[in-house]
Design a protein around this motif. Structure first.
Motif, PDB file in Angstrom:
ATOM      1  N   PHE A 383       0.821  -1.221   0.000  1.00  0.00           N
ATOM      2  CA  PHE A 383       0.000   0.000   0.000  1.00  0.00           C
ATOM      3  C   PHE A 383       0.854   1.269   0.000  1.00  0.00           C
ATOM      4  CE2 PHE A 383      -2.853  -2.810   2.773  1.00  0.00           C
ATOM      5  CZ  PHE A 383      -3.630  -3.201   1.708  1.00  0.00           C
ATOM      6  N   GLU A 384       0.342   2.291  -0.644  1.00  0.00           N
ATOM      7  CA  GLU A 384       1.051   3.574  -0.720  1.00  0.00           C
ATOM      8  C   GLU A 384       0.863   4.338   0.601  1.00  0.00           C
ATOM      9  OE1 GLU A 384       3.085   4.295  -2.939  1.00  0.00           O
ATOM     10  OE2 GLU A 384       3.154   6.418  -3.398  1.00  0.00           O
ATOM     11  N   ASN A 385       1.537   3.847   1.625  1.00  0.00           N
ATOM     12  CA  ASN A 385       1.420   4.482   2.935  1.00  0.00           C
ATOM     13  C   ASN A 385       2.823   4.512   3.526  1.00  0.00           C
ATOM     14  OD1 ASN A 385       1.422   3.910   5.966  1.00  0.00           O
ATOM     15  ND2 ASN A 385      -0.676   4.616   5.659  1.00  0.00           N
ATOM     16  N   ILE A 388       3.675   2.099   6.499  1.00  0.00           N
ATOM     17  CA  ILE A 388       3.697   0.684   6.090  1.00  0.00           C
ATOM     18  C   ILE A 388       4.943   0.413   5.245  1.00  0.00           C
ATOM     19  CG2 ILE A 388       2.498  -1.095   4.727  1.00  0.00           C
ATOM     20  CD1 ILE A 388      -0.147   0.166   5.558  1.00  0.00           C
ATOM     21  N   LYS A 389       5.216   1.307   4.312  1.00  0.00           N
ATOM     22  CA  LYS A 389       6.363   1.078   3.422  1.00  0.00           C
ATOM     23  C   LYS A 389       7.680   1.129   4.203  1.00  0.00           C
ATOM     24  CE  LYS A 389       4.783   2.231  -1.201  1.00  0.00           C
ATOM     25  NZ  LYS A 389       4.537   1.014  -1.970  1.00  0.00           N
ATOM     26  N   LYS A 390       7.767   2.049   5.180  1.00  0.00           N
ATOM     27  CA  LYS A 390       9.007   2.124   5.966  1.00  0.00           C
ATOM     28  C   LYS A 390       9.217   0.825   6.739  1.00  0.00           C
ATOM     29  CE  LYS A 390      10.143   6.060   8.176  1.00  0.00           C
ATOM     30  NZ  LYS A 390       9.910   7.358   8.858  1.00  0.00           N
ATOM     31  N   ASN A 409       8.261   0.407  -5.589  1.00  0.00           N
ATOM     32  CA  ASN A 409       7.385   0.808  -6.695  1.00  0.00           C
ATOM     33  C   ASN A 409       6.526   2.007  -6.280  1.00  0.00           C
ATOM     34  OD1 ASN A 409       6.038   0.460  -9.257  1.00  0.00           O
ATOM     35  ND2 ASN A 409       4.320  -0.445  -8.155  1.00  0.00           N
ATOM     36  N   THR A 410       6.953   2.727  -5.265  1.00  0.00           N
ATOM     37  CA  THR A 410       6.131   3.858  -4.818  1.00  0.00           C
ATOM     38  C   THR A 410       5.882   4.850  -5.938  1.00  0.00           C
ATOM     39  OG1 THR A 410       5.894   5.641  -3.231  1.00  0.00           O
ATOM     40  CG2 THR A 410       8.135   5.197  -3.982  1.00  0.00           C
ATOM     41  N   SER A 411       4.677   5.450  -5.939  1.00  0.00           N
ATOM     42  CA  SER A 411       4.374   6.466  -6.951  1.00  0.00           C
ATOM     43  C   SER A 411       4.664   7.858  -6.431  1.00  0.00           C
ATOM     44  CB  SER A 411       2.900   6.444  -7.329  1.00  0.00           C
ATOM     45  OG  SER A 411       2.394   5.171  -7.416  1.00  0.00           O
ATOM     46  N   VAL A 533      -4.315  10.503  -3.897  1.00  0.00           N
ATOM     47  CA  VAL A 533      -3.043  11.220  -4.014  1.00  0.00           C
ATOM     48  C   VAL A 533      -3.236  12.662  -3.535  1.00  0.00           C
ATOM     49  CG1 VAL A 533      -1.361  12.138  -5.655  1.00  0.00           C
ATOM     50  CG2 VAL A 533      -2.139   9.765  -5.856  1.00  0.00           C
ATOM     51  N   VAL A 534      -4.302  13.316  -4.000  1.00  0.00           N
ATOM     52  CA  VAL A 534      -4.527  14.720  -3.616  1.00  0.00           C
ATOM     53  C   VAL A 534      -4.802  14.794  -2.114  1.00  0.00           C
ATOM     54  CG1 VAL A 534      -5.921  16.790  -4.027  1.00  0.00           C
ATOM     55  CG2 VAL A 534      -5.422  15.240  -5.917  1.00  0.00           C
ATOM     56  N   ASN A 535      -5.630  13.883  -1.597  1.00  0.00           N
ATOM     57  CA  ASN A 535      -5.927  13.900  -0.168  1.00  0.00           C
ATOM     58  C   ASN A 535      -4.657  13.639   0.661  1.00  0.00           C
ATOM     59  OD1 ASN A 535      -8.608  14.480  -0.568  1.00  0.00           O
ATOM     60  ND2 ASN A 535      -9.261  12.345  -0.595  1.00  0.00           N
ATOM     61  N   GLY A 536      -3.825  12.728   0.139  1.00  0.00           N
ATOM     62  CA  GLY A 536      -2.560  12.432   0.822  1.00  0.00           C
ATOM     63  C   GLY A 536      -1.670  13.664   0.865  1.00  0.00           C
ATOM     64  N   GLN A 537      -1.627  14.390  -0.256  1.00  0.00           N
ATOM     65  CA  GLN A 537      -0.833  15.621  -0.290  1.00  0.00           C
ATOM     66  C   GLN A 537      -1.379  16.616   0.732  1.00  0.00           C
ATOM     67  OE1 GLN A 537      -1.324  16.155  -4.654  1.00  0.00           O
ATOM     68  NE2 GLN A 537       0.661  17.153  -4.509  1.00  0.00           N
ATOM     69  N   ALA A 538      -2.722  16.693   0.814  1.00  0.00           N
ATOM     70  CA  ALA A 538      -3.346  17.641   1.744  1.00  0.00           C
ATOM     71  C   ALA A 538      -2.934  17.285   3.173  1.00  0.00           C
ATOM     72  CB  ALA A 538      -4.869  17.605   1.589  1.00  0.00           C
ATOM     73  N   GLU A 539      -3.004  15.971   3.501  1.00  0.00           N
ATOM     74  CA  GLU A 539      -2.640  15.538   4.866  1.00  0.00           C
ATOM     75  C   GLU A 539      -1.177  15.865   5.172  1.00  0.00           C
ATOM     76  OE1 GLU A 539      -3.504  11.350   5.358  1.00  0.00           O
ATOM     77  OE2 GLU A 539      -5.589  11.761   4.784  1.00  0.00           O
TER      78      GLU A 539
END
Ligand code: 3HC
Ligand code: NAI
Length: 704
Positions: A383-385, A388-390, A409-411, A533-539
């Motif tokens: 998952f793109e989190n 989790i990725k770390k 493979n992170t975006s 992606v946009v919401n993630g950027q906002a956070e």
């Protein structure tokens, strides 16, 4: 100079012409001149009973020298006249073929009287991929040897065929294993001894029958649907000439068409991409520390949408893959999807049942990370989190063997942060596949601050091995492609709020040749993916400080309109067919009102194209200036291989040179004035200003 690239000798009364022009023995003007002189010598060598044409190195001639096509005085006729001399030779001429016999190489072979090939040889006429047609009698000789239907197929698609198939089709005369030169001499001796009349392709007759006529008319109808590629109709006309005119008149039709196409914008753009793709595979300053590490086994963490597709790439080329998941359910789902994809290919006749089973047998699934400990390359696709990725990266750092490459493979996440999490950042590289990962050609290879040179070159080499087109990107939000997509999507949303409809925006962009406009593309890739992606950027506090930034995608997501997968998004869907949806117009009117944006009825296609494309181009130039991308051509490859940008326009930065950088700068400044530039959306990048001020083109720009 010609002495170096072509030489003639007499060996036991057989003449031998050897072409030696590495890497692929392309026909340059020097090779043509060398061949001409070698034929003069052969003509004068009355002892020689026959002639063998041979190439040194990895391949027989792989085509005309594409670089030489740029010369204003380039001319195919000197090479064609060499071919006519070979064809007319009263003494037998034998070609010994190996490697890839392409374009001008196949034309050379077909002008000889007897062609023998090693079993692994592949043959084809790929000129069409460069926006060209075979320019030295290829459209005249191939139909005579192979018949019109197969000749049209090969020349129109540019596909290669195996030696055995070429033999069955009558394109070559023998397939034999061994030393090509020895085989060539033996054949020449044999033919000279028997004194049979040599078979000249130019004098062969083409049977005009129902199959020929149907193939020509079907081809003409099919190419008429693709006017963006003028080479296609020129090919049909030239093959038609082969059928209906004497050889030399047909040859003239072909030569004129070649010259027109060579000078066309389409062919220039496609030639630019040919070299750009090859340049993109080179990483500046890498040798000699960058010798790739060996990759014989691959591990993939996460068997979701991307993990499964990534795994297929490796199984397809015989590399075993272990997929690691968190639960049996997730693992079984992932493996079942892979099986379904393979079976769909088998159902279409693209794979045999044995091939499917062979590939599936290379895939195994596990729930424990320990099973990754023997892998040479491990790619995480969880998952793109960030957290989790770390965690996953930290585990990979501990479990992967020494010398293994760890890829993410992170975006959108910071590759350097993930690299540090492994505690062995030199082993880490980004491998950003595109969805569907088993289909899309592009692979962005992300070079972290501490990525070791050999890790980077391993990623590049393995990408090529699995048939991808790799492009190196530095670390930044969205890397090359998605970062440039950001202003494009931003302006799409502003236009929607100002009164444009999704279908109007898509139609304007598709009129440029883009495979899909931005709204259709979002629906296909998933409105939810874009909104997250946009919401993630906002956070993360990474959004521009613009209160009106991208409300449409977030609203559609909130309403459950996730695109094709929910049958509603920017459109409503009947199956895969998008239908305009008045609800979307209402959503945009409401959002426009909430954001205080005045609706206009005068949005033109030109405004849509300029606002989407010129901001995208500006971002691409900014990326070059920052060193995220090495070359303008790399950006062009990303967009043509990964984002449906029309190859016949050469990519966004190639197109920028055609539009004119000053024009782009002026237009950006214009929108800055009329729309206000408080967020810097319309500010031309520093490099764009510099290029305009110094009168330079992007095509001639290098970082140094
Ligand atoms: N002209 C000039 N350079 C060529 C070339 C050509 N036709 N074909 C390959 N090269 C160069 C590449 O640019 C590359 O150079 P680089 O190392 O400096 O980057 C090098 O040869 C090796 O090429 P690849 O990296 O592509 O090596 P591969 O082993 O992967 O592939 C190939 C070899 C299959 C020959 C592939 O290069 C290819 O498909 N080449 C194009 C063939 C082609 O299009 N031929 C038709 C040309 S047009 C023509 O013949 C017109 C005639 O009808 C008059
Ligand atoms: P997905 O949600 O389809 O798959 C993720 C998988 O990872 C799930 O099956 C999940 O069970 C598994 N997983 C989660 N934590 C795990 C762990 N600790 N160990 C093992 N498995 C674990 O997600 P998707 O779309 O495949 O995305 C994966 C990555 O690929 C993300 O980083 C995403 O940004 C990136 N990506 C996605 C693209 C897309 O279009 N979907 C395109 C390019 C990149």
């Amino acid at each position: 100079m010609s002495i170096n690239v072509v030489r003639y000798e007499n060996r036991s009364d057989i003449g031998l012409v050897v072409i030696s022009n590495p890497p692929v023995n392309a026909i340059s003007p020097e090779v043509t001149e060398g061949l001409r002189k070698a034929l003069d010598t052969f003509d004068a060598d009355s002892e020689a009973k026959a002639l063998v044409v041979h190439c040194e190195g990895r391949t027989f001639v792989a085509g005309g020298d594409i670089g030489s096509f740029e010369a204003p005085d380039f001319d195919t006729r000197p090479f064609s006249s060499v071919l006519s001399r070979l064809d007319a030779s009263p003494r037998p001429v034998v070609a010994t073929l190996h490697g890839t016999v392409l374009g001008g190489g196949l034309e050379l072979a077909m002008a000889c009287h007897f062609r023998l090939a090693l079993p692994a040889t592949r043959l084809g006429m790929p000129e069409v991929k460069l926006g060209l047609l075979p320019g030295s009698q290829g459209t005249q000789r191939l139909p005579r040897l192979a018949g019109v239907p197969l000749a049209l197929d090969l020349i129109l698609t540019g596909r290669l065929i195996a030696a055995q198939d070429a033999l069955s089709a009558g394109i070559i005369d023998d397939v034999a294993d061994g030393d090509p030169l020895a085989l060539g001499f033996a054949a020449a001796e044999r033919i000279a001894e028997t004194k049979v009349t040599v078979r000249r392709t130019s004098t062969m007759k083409i049977a005009v029958n129902a199959a020929t006529t149907r193939a020509l008319s079907e081809a003409a109808a099919s190419v008429a649907k693709k006017p963006a590629y003028p080479a296609l109709s020129a090919i049909v006309r030239s093959v038609d000439a082969a059928v209906n005119l004497p050889f030399h008149e047909g040859e003239e039709v072909e030569a004129r068409a070649f010259e027109q196409l060579r000078l066309s914008d389409t062919s220039r753009a496609l030639r630019h991409l040919f070299f750009a793709e090859r340049a993109a595979a080179r990483v500046p300053g890498l040798a000699p520390a960058g010798r790739p590490r060996e990759v014989c086994s691959v591990g993939i963490v996460g068997a979701g949408t991307m993990g499964g597709g990534i795994a297929m790439n490796f199984a397809n080329v015989g590399i075993p893959v272990v997929l690691v998941e968190t639960t049996d359910d997730a693992l079984n789902r992932g493996l079942a999807t892979v099986r379904k994809n393979y079976e769909a290919s088998a159902a279409k006749g693209k794979l045999s049942t044995e091939q499917v089973e062979k590939r599936l047998s290379l895939l195994s699934g596990r729930l424990d990370y320990a099973s990754l400990s023997n892998c040479d390359l491990v790619i995480e696709a969880v998952f793109e989190n960030l957290q989790i990725k770390k965690d996953v990266c930290a585990r990979l750092g501990r479990v992967c063997k020494e010398g293994a490459v760890i890829a993410t493979n992170t975006s959108t996440l910071d590759v350097d942060v993930l690299a540090e999490a492994t505690a062995r950042p030199a082993d880490v590289v980004g491998m950003h596949f595109f969805s569907p990962a088993n289909v899309m050609r592009l692979l962005e290879v992300v070079r972290g601050a501490k990525t070791a040179p050999d890790v980077l070159s391993t990623a590049m080499q393995v990408s090529r091995r699995i048939g991808k087109t790799p492009v190196v990107s530095g670390v930044c939000y969205g890397f090359i492609g998605n970062r440039m997509l950001e202003p494009y999507m931003r302006e799409t949303e502003f236009l929607l709020l100002e009164g444009a409809l999704p279908e109007q925006i898509d139609a304007a962009i598709e009129s440029l040749g883009m495979a899909m406009g931005p709204c259709r593309m979002s629906d296909l890739s998933g409105v939810d993916v874009g909104a997250k992606v946009v919401n993630g950027q906002a956070e993360a506090g990474e959004l521009p400080p613009d209160p009106h930034y991208r409300p449409v995608v977030r609203k559609l997501f909130e309403l459950g309109r996730h695109g094709q997968k929910t049958q509603t998004g920017y459109y409503r869907y009947e199956g895969r067919i998008p239908k305009p949806d008045p609800t979307v117009a209402t959503i945009c009117v409401d959002l426009g009102r909430q954001h205080g944006i005045t609706r206009r009825g005068d949005i033109t296609d030109q405004e849509i194209i300029q606002r989407l494309m010129y901001t995208l181009i500006n971002e691409g130039i900014q990326i070059l200036d920052e060193g995220v991308s090495y070359r303008p051509g790399d950006v062009d490859v990303v967009w043509t291989a990964g984002y449906g940008f029309p190859d016949y326009r050469g990519g966004p930065l190639y197109m920028a040179d055609q539009i004119g950088l000053a024009e782009i700068q002026k237009t950006l400044e214009h929108y800055g004035r009329v729309r206000g530039d408080q967020f810097g959306y319309w500010t031309p990048s520093r490099l764009l200003n510099e290029l305009v001020a110094t009168g330079q083109r992007l095509g001639a720009w290098t970082k140094e």
